[in-house]
Scaffold this active site. Sequence first.
Site, PDB file in Angstrom:
ATOM      1  N   ARG A   1      -9.209   0.472   3.598  1.00  0.00           N
ATOM      2  CA  ARG A   1      -8.268   1.427   3.006  1.00  0.00           C
ATOM      3  C   ARG A   1      -6.942   0.760   2.677  1.00  0.00           C
ATOM      4  NH1 ARG A   1      -6.816   5.338   6.871  1.00  0.00           N
ATOM      5  NH2 ARG A   1      -5.131   5.459   5.402  1.00  0.00           N
TER       6      ARG A   1
ATOM      7  N   ARG B   1      -4.063   9.952   3.736  1.00  0.00           N
ATOM      8  CA  ARG B   1      -2.863  10.697   4.097  1.00  0.00           C
ATOM      9  C   ARG B   1      -1.970  10.934   2.878  1.00  0.00           C
ATOM     10  NH1 ARG B   1      -2.219  14.105   7.819  1.00  0.00           N
ATOM     11  NH2 ARG B   1      -0.047  14.683   7.929  1.00  0.00           N
TER      12      ARG B   1
ATOM     13  N   LYS C   1       0.829  -1.213   0.000  1.00  0.00           N
ATOM     14  CA  LYS C   1       0.000   0.000   0.000  1.00  0.00           C
ATOM     15  C   LYS C   1       0.860   1.259   0.000  1.00  0.00           C
ATOM     16  CE  LYS C   1      -2.407   2.420   3.804  1.00  0.00           C
ATOM     17  NZ  LYS C   1      -1.393   3.286   4.266  1.00  0.00           N
ATOM     18  N   ASN C   2       1.807   1.329   0.942  1.00  0.00           N
ATOM     19  CA  ASN C   2       2.525   2.596   1.092  1.00  0.00           C
ATOM     20  C   ASN C   2       3.520   2.864  -0.032  1.00  0.00           C
ATOM     21  OD1 ASN C   2       0.992   3.255   3.280  1.00  0.00           O
ATOM     22  ND2 ASN C   2       2.508   2.620   4.819  1.00  0.00           N
TER      23      ASN C   2
ATOM     24  N   CYS D   1      -5.355   8.249   9.005  1.00  0.00           N
ATOM     25  CA  CYS D   1      -5.559   7.843  10.395  1.00  0.00           C
ATOM     26  C   CYS D   1      -5.124   8.960  11.335  1.00  0.00           C
ATOM     27  CB  CYS D   1      -4.735   6.590  10.701  1.00  0.00           C
ATOM     28  SG  CYS D   1      -5.192   5.162   9.715  1.00  0.00           S
TER      29      CYS D   1
ATOM     30  N   ASP E   1       3.532   0.463  12.328  1.00  0.00           N
ATOM     31  CA  ASP E   1       2.310  -0.053  11.694  1.00  0.00           C
ATOM     32  C   ASP E   1       2.015  -1.507  12.090  1.00  0.00           C
ATOM     33  OD1 ASP E   1       2.068   2.402  10.522  1.00  0.00           O
ATOM     34  OD2 ASP E   1       2.826   1.785   8.564  1.00  0.00           O
TER      35      ASP E   1
ATOM     36  N   ARG F   1      -0.265  15.627  12.973  1.00  0.00           N
ATOM     37  CA  ARG F   1       0.638  15.037  11.964  1.00  0.00           C
ATOM     38  C   ARG F   1       1.227  16.190  11.155  1.00  0.00           C
ATOM     39  NH1 ARG F   1      -1.911   9.439   9.570  1.00  0.00           N
ATOM     40  NH2 ARG F   1       0.160   9.327   8.660  1.00  0.00           N
ATOM     41  N   PRO F   2       2.267  16.841  11.700  1.00  0.00           N
ATOM     42  CA  PRO F   2       2.815  18.024  11.033  1.00  0.00           C
ATOM     43  C   PRO F   2       3.481  17.676   9.707  1.00  0.00           C
ATOM     44  CG  PRO F   2       4.217  17.390  12.878  1.00  0.00           C
ATOM     45  CD  PRO F   2       3.028  16.477  12.910  1.00  0.00           C
ATOM     46  N   ILE F   3       3.585  18.680   8.825  1.00  0.00           N
ATOM     47  CA  ILE F   3       4.306  18.456   7.558  1.00  0.00           C
ATOM     48  C   ILE F   3       5.424  19.499   7.393  1.00  0.00           C
ATOM     49  CG2 ILE F   3       2.382  17.296   6.386  1.00  0.00           C
ATOM     50  CD1 ILE F   3       2.025  19.957   4.795  1.00  0.00           C
ATOM     51  N   ASP F   4       5.939  19.956   8.541  1.00  0.00           N
ATOM     52  CA  ASP F   4       6.975  20.990   8.484  1.00  0.00           C
ATOM     53  C   ASP F   4       8.210  20.540   7.705  1.00  0.00           C
ATOM     54  OD1 ASP F   4       6.952  19.345  10.971  1.00  0.00           O
ATOM     55  OD2 ASP F   4       8.966  20.193  11.180  1.00  0.00           O
ATOM     56  N   GLN F   5       8.540  19.251   7.759  1.00  0.00           N
ATOM     57  CA  GLN F   5       9.756  18.794   7.056  1.00  0.00           C
ATOM     58  C   GLN F   5       9.554  18.729   5.543  1.00  0.00           C
ATOM     59  OE1 GLN F   5      12.765  18.480   8.798  1.00  0.00           O
ATOM     60  NE2 GLN F   5      11.355  19.421  10.269  1.00  0.00           N
TER      61      GLN F   5
HETATM   62  N1  EPU Z   1       6.823  14.354  11.367  1.00  0.00           N
HETATM   63  C1  EPU Z   1       7.120  15.653  11.671  1.00  0.00           C
HETATM   64  N2  EPU Z   1       7.192  16.566  10.641  1.00  0.00           N
HETATM   65  C2  EPU Z   1       6.979  16.221   9.361  1.00  0.00           C
HETATM   66  C3  EPU Z   1       6.678  14.880   9.043  1.00  0.00           C
HETATM   67  C4  EPU Z   1       6.604  13.952  10.071  1.00  0.00           C
HETATM   68  O1  EPU Z   1       7.300  15.993  12.833  1.00  0.00           O
HETATM   69  O2  EPU Z   1       7.066  17.089   8.487  1.00  0.00           O
HETATM   70  C5  EPU Z   1       6.751  13.347  12.450  1.00  0.00           C
HETATM   71  C6  EPU Z   1       5.362  12.721  12.572  1.00  0.00           C
HETATM   72  O3  EPU Z   1       4.501  13.506  13.370  1.00  0.00           O
HETATM   73  C7  EPU Z   1       5.686  11.380  13.187  1.00  0.00           C
HETATM   74  C8  EPU Z   1       7.051  11.037  12.584  1.00  0.00           C
HETATM   75  O4  EPU Z   1       7.594  12.275  12.102  1.00  0.00           O
HETATM   76  O5  EPU Z   1       5.826  11.511  14.572  1.00  0.00           O
HETATM   77  C9  EPU Z   1       7.016  10.063  11.417  1.00  0.00           C
HETATM   78  O6  EPU Z   1       6.094  10.500  10.423  1.00  0.00           O
HETATM   79  P1  EPU Z   1       6.247  10.104   8.888  1.00  0.00           P
HETATM   80  O7  EPU Z   1       6.292  11.349   8.098  1.00  0.00           O
HETATM   81  O8  EPU Z   1       7.357   9.119   8.739  1.00  0.00           O
HETATM   82  O9  EPU Z   1       4.862   9.369   8.603  1.00  0.00           O
HETATM   83  P2  EPU Z   1       3.963   9.470   7.307  1.00  0.00           P
HETATM   84  O10 EPU Z   1       4.802   9.590   6.099  1.00  0.00           O
HETATM   85  O11 EPU Z   1       2.855  10.444   7.510  1.00  0.00           O
HETATM   86  C10 EPU Z   1       4.013   6.915   6.768  1.00  0.00           C
HETATM   87  C11 EPU Z   1       3.005   5.836   6.567  1.00  0.00           C
HETATM   88  C12 EPU Z   1       2.378   5.466   7.907  1.00  0.00           C
HETATM   89  C13 EPU Z   1       3.463   5.041   8.894  1.00  0.00           C
HETATM   90  C14 EPU Z   1       4.559   6.120   8.985  1.00  0.00           C
HETATM   91  C15 EPU Z   1       5.747   5.689   9.811  1.00  0.00           C
HETATM   92  C16 EPU Z   1       2.225   6.239   4.340  1.00  0.00           C
HETATM   93  C17 EPU Z   1       1.127   6.685   3.459  1.00  0.00           C
HETATM   94  N3  EPU Z   1       1.993   6.292   5.649  1.00  0.00           N
HETATM   95  O12 EPU Z   1       3.301   8.010   7.309  1.00  0.00           O
HETATM   96  O13 EPU Z   1       1.561   4.355   7.629  1.00  0.00           O
HETATM   97  O14 EPU Z   1       2.914   4.851  10.163  1.00  0.00           O
HETATM   98  O15 EPU Z   1       5.027   6.451   7.666  1.00  0.00           O
HETATM   99  O16 EPU Z   1       6.308   4.527   9.298  1.00  0.00           O
HETATM  100  O17 EPU Z   1       3.266   5.798   3.873  1.00  0.00           O
HETATM  101  C18 EPU Z   1      -0.269   2.929   7.862  1.00  0.00           C
HETATM  102  O18 EPU Z   1       0.068   2.385   6.794  1.00  0.00           O
HETATM  103  O19 EPU Z   1      -1.141   2.455   8.648  1.00  0.00           O
HETATM  104  C19 EPU Z   1       0.359   4.176   8.255  1.00  0.00           C
HETATM  105  C20 EPU Z   1      -0.161   5.007   9.133  1.00  0.00           C
END
Ligand code: EPU
Length: 418
Positions: free
Chosen positions: A397, A93, A22-23, A117, A305, A122-126
């Site tokens: 999903r 997401r 999926k991811n 979820c 996960d 869930r910030p996107i600052d990075q």
């Molecule tokens: N974070 C920040 N700033 C950012 C981005 C992330 O502080 O700009 C923090 C998040 O708040 C979190 C950590 O960094 O504490 C990791 O977040 P990450 O960005 O790695 O997660 P994501 O890309 O939103 C993906 C998967 C998730 C999985 C995480 C961690 C997808 C679509 N989603 O989420 O998958 O939990 O990586 O491995 O790839 C799932 O499949 O059930 C799922 C939630």
Amino acid sequence: MEKIVVKGGKPLCGEVTVSGAKNAAVAIIPAAILVDGVCTIENVPNIKDVQVIVKILEYLGASVTYLDSYTLQIDSRNVKKDSAPHDLMRKMRASYYLLGALLGRFCKANVTMPGGCYFGTRPIDQHIKGFEALGAVVRQDGGVIVVEAEKLCGTNIYLDTVSVGATINIILAAALAEGTTTIENVAKEPHIVDLANFLNAMGANIKGAGTDVIRIKGVSKLSGGTYSIIPDQIEAGTFMVAAAATGGNVLVKNIIPKHMESVSAKLTEVGAKVTVFDDSIRVEGGSGHSGANIKTLPYPGFPTDMQPQIVCLLSVASGNSIVTEGVWDNRFQYVGELLRMGANIRVEGKTAFITGVSHLAGAPVRATDLRGGAGMVIAGLMAKGTTEITDIEHIDRGYENMVEKFKALGADICRVSE
Ligand code: EPU
């Protein structure tokens, strides 16, 4: 609305074939927007999140055809729009990968903040830091993000947090940028390697995916080609844990065992027998497991996960277990549901303290999120009596035919209309 009804107590036996990841799929399909040609993507999982991302691409003007149930052909040459529809964006997401893909293609993107979820903020600052470093200006306006650049230029970016999403979005934005982009402290998940391999197969120049540093030499054009998505590490892990939890004997097929090392190691530690083959793993549950301590971490650590699924198994393991969530602020919402089934778990902040009970008892429970829902199915398979799981749209999903796959392993499980 449908719900899943499980009558527990049957050990799972037989073979199950894991679907495409999926991811990886939800990153690779938007990446096709960058390709000036036709991409054929194989081993695409048949799940709701993929259906949504396909609809978004079609809305943008891409021509998307299913050559068979698992093979997508995408031609994005006619994509003209740089903004994606609000209602679809909020369904998942990974819709935020449209930001990196549209920015990379048009130097402009205009998208709604994504859904998915809920695990706390869930910030996107990075992601934004990366886009800005490449030369874009980013504005957030009432839930909409607008990213614009005159042109994108390669640069050095250090991620303050290891983020899967930010790593992928920056790769997407940088693939066609001028010059070389170096991203340090990146995530190393298998789906990041898969995205880089896909883009390289289309003509990109990306090195280092799977290590801490990724280097992207921008190319002027990506051309079409054929690519096959890797197997789903988390679906595989879910079946492995379910096999162990029910004291079953299951061969989990079509996987990359290397991706499963942390899960295999924990299952062995709690007393299951794990036998690794070239592209499959057999899990034999035996009778009873011992408790274990786990901390979830970015890959190659134990995956967040897989946290709900393993907590369900540990809820009936002998002795005490401590599970610490090392990635998300708040990923224990499902524990309340497990308590309804008789588990003895105390959550303090990011840590769950589990005292194993002799058995779980079937109960009406909710899928609070995708993996929490998978955990409820495993709990139901282990429990005495009948468990009814509602809100299963979360499960749909990300898991293809989960009920049918468990049924083929001998589970007493079905979907019924509420
Ligand atoms: N974070 C920040 N700033 C950012 C981005 C992330 O502080 O700009 C923090 C998040 O708040 C979190 C950590 O960094 O504490 C990791 O977040 P990450 O960005 O790695 O997660 P994501 O890309 O939103 C993906 C998967 C998730 C999985 C995480 C961690 C997808 C679509 N989603 O989420 O998958 O939990 O990586 O491995 O790839 C799932 O499949 O059930 C799922 C939630």
